[in-house]
Every structure is written in C-alpha cells, then in structure tokens.
Design a protein around this motif. Structure first.
Motif, PDB file in Angstrom:
ATOM      1  N   LEU A   1      42.578  64.921  56.088  1.00 24.28           N
ATOM      2  CA  LEU A   1      43.928  64.392  55.927  1.00 24.28           C
ATOM      3  C   LEU A   1      44.861  65.461  55.362  1.00 24.28           C
ATOM      4  CD1 LEU A   1      43.175  60.811  54.576  1.00 24.28           C
ATOM      5  CD2 LEU A   1      43.592  61.549  56.937  1.00 24.28           C
ATOM      6  N   ALA A   2      46.088  65.473  55.879  1.00 25.51           N
ATOM      7  CA  ALA A   2      47.063  66.494  55.494  1.00 25.51           C
ATOM      8  C   ALA A   2      48.450  65.877  55.497  1.00 25.51           C
ATOM      9  CB  ALA A   2      46.998  67.669  56.474  1.00 25.51           C
ATOM     10  N   GLY A   3      49.402  66.624  54.951  1.00 29.09           N
ATOM     11  CA  GLY A   3      50.788  66.188  54.985  1.00 29.09           C
ATOM     12  C   GLY A   3      51.339  66.244  56.401  1.00 29.09           C
ATOM     13  N   PRO A   4      52.413  65.511  56.661  1.00 31.93           N
ATOM     14  CA  PRO A   4      52.937  65.407  58.032  1.00 31.93           C
ATOM     15  C   PRO A   4      53.494  66.702  58.595  1.00 31.93           C
ATOM     16  CG  PRO A   4      54.460  64.425  56.461  1.00 31.93           C
ATOM     17  CD  PRO A   4      53.206  64.727  55.702  1.00 31.93           C
ATOM     18  N   ASN A   5      53.906  67.615  57.721  1.00 32.25           N
ATOM     19  CA  ASN A   5      54.514  68.860  58.193  1.00 32.25           C
ATOM     20  C   ASN A   5      53.741  70.088  57.740  1.00 32.25           C
ATOM     21  OD1 ASN A   5      56.718  67.318  59.285  1.00 32.25           O
ATOM     22  ND2 ASN A   5      57.505  67.142  57.199  1.00 32.25           N
ATOM     23  N   ASP A   6      52.517  69.895  57.266  1.00 33.91           N
ATOM     24  CA  ASP A   6      51.688  71.033  56.876  1.00 33.91           C
ATOM     25  C   ASP A   6      51.317  71.864  58.099  1.00 33.91           C
ATOM     26  OD1 ASP A   6      51.782  70.129  54.283  1.00 33.91           O
ATOM     27  OD2 ASP A   6      49.726  69.356  54.265  1.00 33.91           O
ATOM     28  N   GLU A   7      51.058  73.144  57.873  1.00 34.72           N
ATOM     29  CA  GLU A   7      50.556  73.965  58.970  1.00 34.72           C
ATOM     30  C   GLU A   7      49.202  73.433  59.437  1.00 34.72           C
ATOM     31  OE1 GLU A   7      50.553  78.104  57.827  1.00 34.72           O
ATOM     32  OE2 GLU A   7      52.533  78.351  58.764  1.00 34.72           O
ATOM     33  N   LEU A   8      48.950  73.571  60.732  1.00 29.07           N
ATOM     34  CA  LEU A   8      47.709  73.093  61.332  1.00 29.07           C
ATOM     35  C   LEU A   8      46.795  74.297  61.577  1.00 29.07           C
ATOM     36  CD1 LEU A   8      45.902  70.994  62.713  1.00 29.07           C
ATOM     37  CD2 LEU A   8      47.313  71.250  64.767  1.00 29.07           C
ATOM     38  N   PRO A   9      45.730  74.457  60.785  1.00 23.50           N
ATOM     39  CA  PRO A   9      44.869  75.634  60.951  1.00 23.50           C
ATOM     40  C   PRO A   9      43.872  75.455  62.096  1.00 23.50           C
ATOM     41  CG  PRO A   9      44.106  74.320  59.097  1.00 23.50           C
ATOM     42  CD  PRO A   9      45.333  73.629  59.627  1.00 23.50           C
ATOM     43  N   LEU A  10      43.833  76.431  62.983  1.00 23.25           N
ATOM     44  CA  LEU A  10      42.805  76.419  64.033  1.00 23.25           C
ATOM     45  C   LEU A  10      41.453  76.775  63.421  1.00 23.25           C
ATOM     46  CD1 LEU A  10      44.266  78.232  67.172  1.00 23.25           C
ATOM     47  CD2 LEU A  10      43.847  75.792  66.879  1.00 23.25           C
ATOM     48  N   PRO A  11      40.386  76.059  63.783  1.00 26.60           N
ATOM     49  CA  PRO A  11      39.051  76.463  63.320  1.00 26.60           C
ATOM     50  C   PRO A  11      38.698  77.844  63.865  1.00 26.60           C
ATOM     51  CG  PRO A  11      39.022  74.218  64.179  1.00 26.60           C
ATOM     52  CD  PRO A  11      40.345  74.805  64.550  1.00 26.60           C
ATOM     53  N   PRO A  12      37.878  78.607  63.153  1.00 23.68           N
ATOM     54  CA  PRO A  12      37.488  79.937  63.619  1.00 23.68           C
ATOM     55  C   PRO A  12      36.885  79.887  65.031  1.00 23.68           C
ATOM     56  CG  PRO A  12      36.794  79.625  61.353  1.00 23.68           C
ATOM     57  CD  PRO A  12      37.297  78.295  61.829  1.00 23.68           C
ATOM     58  N   GLY A  13      37.430  80.696  65.913  1.00 26.28           N
ATOM     59  CA  GLY A  13      36.906  80.785  67.268  1.00 26.28           C
ATOM     60  C   GLY A  13      37.272  79.645  68.182  1.00 26.28           C
ATOM     61  N   SER A  14      38.094  78.695  67.729  1.00 22.85           N
ATOM     62  CA  SER A  14      38.408  77.527  68.553  1.00 22.85           C
ATOM     63  C   SER A  14      39.274  77.899  69.753  1.00 22.85           C
ATOM     64  CB  SER A  14      39.123  76.463  67.733  1.00 22.85           C
ATOM     65  OG  SER A  14      39.573  75.408  68.573  1.00 22.85           O
ATOM     66  N   THR A  15      38.886  77.371  70.917  1.00 21.82           N
ATOM     67  CA  THR A  15      39.698  77.502  72.126  1.00 21.82           C
ATOM     68  C   THR A  15      40.004  76.144  72.741  1.00 21.82           C
ATOM     69  OG1 THR A  15      37.708  77.763  73.499  1.00 21.82           O
ATOM     70  CG2 THR A  15      38.745  79.779  72.660  1.00 21.82           C
ATOM     71  N   ALA A  16      39.696  75.060  72.014  1.00 19.46           N
ATOM     72  CA  ALA A  16      39.866  73.719  72.594  1.00 19.46           C
ATOM     73  C   ALA A  16      40.354  72.702  71.562  1.00 19.46           C
ATOM     74  CB  ALA A  16      38.542  73.243  73.197  1.00 19.46           C
ATOM     75  N   THR A  17      41.313  73.121  70.726  1.00 17.86           N
ATOM     76  CA  THR A  17      41.897  72.195  69.761  1.00 17.86           C
ATOM     77  C   THR A  17      43.043  71.437  70.417  1.00 17.86           C
ATOM     78  OG1 THR A  17      41.248  73.526  67.853  1.00 17.86           O
ATOM     79  CG2 THR A  17      43.070  72.012  67.538  1.00 17.86           C
ATOM     80  N   ASP A  18      43.044  70.123  70.258  1.00 19.17           N
ATOM     81  CA  ASP A  18      43.895  69.206  71.015  1.00 19.17           C
ATOM     82  C   ASP A  18      44.680  68.313  70.064  1.00 19.17           C
ATOM     83  OD1 ASP A  18      44.962  67.886  73.222  1.00 19.17           O
ATOM     84  OD2 ASP A  18      43.013  67.359  74.080  1.00 19.17           O
ATOM     85  N   TRP A  19      45.669  67.644  70.588  1.00 21.37           N
ATOM     86  CA  TRP A  19      46.547  66.746  69.833  1.00 21.37           C
ATOM     87  C   TRP A  19      46.310  65.291  70.254  1.00 21.37           C
ATOM     88  CZ3 TRP A  19      48.203  70.366  73.428  1.00 21.37           C
ATOM     89  CH2 TRP A  19      48.574  69.866  74.673  1.00 21.37           C
TER      90      TRP A  19
END
Length: 278
Positions: A105-123
C-alpha cells in the motif's frame, strides 16, 4: 465525508476535505485514521467536527493511504466481463480471491518503483472497499452496512511474477508501492450506490481504461457477503474489487510500464491519482 491521511510515509496524520474541497489537518483532535475510527459512531463523531476551524494543509502536502493500520488487503480477479474477455478467459462463476501484501500500500501520488529486472509491470484501476465493522457470514442484503467507505486504487501487477513464477497471484501483486490507495476515503453516505462509479486510467495522457463499476460481474454487496462466508472481515480491511478492460497485458502487443511513464487515475467522487514510474 472525505477522510485522508497526510505526512511522510509511516508518520501520516488524520485529515479531511472541507466543504470547498480543501484538505484540513485533524491531528489536533484525531491522531490518525485507523480501523477503530471507522465504526458508525466514530464516523459520526468525525462528521461533527467543524472543519473550517481546522488548519489548512499546504498545497504540496504528501497524502498517504487514507486508512492506517490495515490488517489485510484482499483482491478480486476477473470481476469485469470486458476484462475477462480481453484475458481470453471465461467469466468466473464465483469470485476469484487472492491477497495483496499490506506492505504494497502506498499514497495516491507516490512514485511507483519498478521491481529489479521487471519488464512486465502493469496497471489496474479499481474501486477499493474499506470495512467499518466486522462482517462474519453476513447476507448480501446487509453487507453494505458493514462498509465504512470507498476509495480509488491501482492494483499494480508484475505479470511475470503473477503468472509464470509457479505460485498464486499474490507474488505479482505485492511488491512495495504496488497498491496506491486514495487520495481519500469517501464514506458511504456520499456513495449510496457503489455500482455507479466511473473509472478511468491514462498512461502518459492516453486513456487506457475507461469503465464503470456497473459492469462488475459480482457487485460489492455480493463480494462482502461472499468473503464473509469463509473469513471474518475486520474494520480497516481493504477489498479491491477488480479492474475493467484496458490493462497493458491485454493489448496487442502488450504494453508494460517503463521508467518515466506517468499514470493518472480518475474515479470521479473517489478523486484522482498520479504515479510516476521510478
């Protein structure tokens, strides 16, 4: 009433929007918006506060998830007919249930960190339900009386970990920052029908998802009743209710997130979110 939490991560304090939509600091009266403040009696006490007498928050104040001390985050998969179609899957006959770590869980406008090596992060834009009182084997006709309110959520998903790492969906859903929530918790008196809310998500200004909670396969009342048939839902528990079509995995070719991308989410009365991929 729209309740919020403001301040640095891990040190958020209570707040609310006044009648002109301006964020106010409630921490002189209420330290934080936690599960014990979500019962009907406590919400009535919060609603009685004269917000005009509370300090205004600076425009650049960080907002956190609108509820602190969340015990569990439960999510529902494939709960929109158009999303099931884009995934080339049959619409489920019972809700698909999985867990999302509360550490996501995070704040609504926090930066979204990509996991290391991720090429398939989705919304995945979603309606989140926040429980106000304990629910154990409640019928659907009474389910909404146990809900404190609703908020906007982004059920961020790493598809390789979700689908290809030999385990439950929880793996792909639980990275830090993968659960932006808020900007505020809208109490039920302002949303008498949770099945009439528009949802829209844009990537770098281009609309990717546009739907309505009216298109859910299993509406909120059914979900609360269903979950409560095999677990006790406690105050502060968060239930993510599924996403409409338009996720990156469903596009041809798939479009996943890269550093520098910006997501903007709009849920009308639920407010807006903005996340930059970091």
């Amino acid at each position: 009433m729209k309740l919020l939490r403001h301040g640095p991560p891990g040190a958020e304090r209570a707040g609310a929007l006044d009648g002109q939509g301006r964020p106010r600091d409630l921490s002189l009266l209420v330290e934080d918006i936690t599960p014990q403040w979500l019962s009907p009696d406590k919400l009535r006490a919060l609603a009685a506060i004269d917000l005009e007498r509370m300090p205004l928050l600076p425009a650049d104040t960080r907002l956190g998830p609108p509820v602190g001390g969340v015990r569990q985050c439960i999510a529902i998969g494939l709960n929109y007919r158009d999303h099931a179609r884009e995934a080339a899957l049959e619409a489920p006959t019972e809700p698909i249930v999985f867990n999302k770590a509360v550490t996501a869980l995070a704040g609504p406008n926090d930066e979204l960190p990509l996991p290391p090596g991720s090429t398939a992060t989705d919304w995945e834009i979603e309606l989140a339900v926040v429980m106000g009182t304990a629910a154990r084997r409640v019928p659907a006709s009474q389910a909404l009386s146990h809900v404190a309110g609703y908020c906007l959520a982004n059920d961020v998903s790493e598809r390789d970990w979700q689908l290809r790492r030999n385990g439950q969906w929880t793996k792909g859903k639980s990275f830090d920052g993968f659960g932006p929530l808020g900007p505020w918790l809208v109490t039920c008196d302002e949303i008498p029908d949770p099945q009439a809310l528009p949802l829209q998500l844009a990537l770098n200004g281009t609309v990717m998802q546009r739907g309505s909670t009216a298109d859910m396969i299993f509406p909120v009342a059914h979900l609360v009743a269903y979950l409560s048939s095999f677990m006790t839902l406690q105050p502060g528990d968060v239930v993510l209710t599924g996403t409409p079509a338009g996720v990156g995995m469903g596009r041809q070719p798939p479009r996943y997130l890269h550093r520098g991308d910006v997501l903007t989410l709009d849920g009308a009365v639920l407010g807006t979110q903005r996340q930059r991929v970091a």
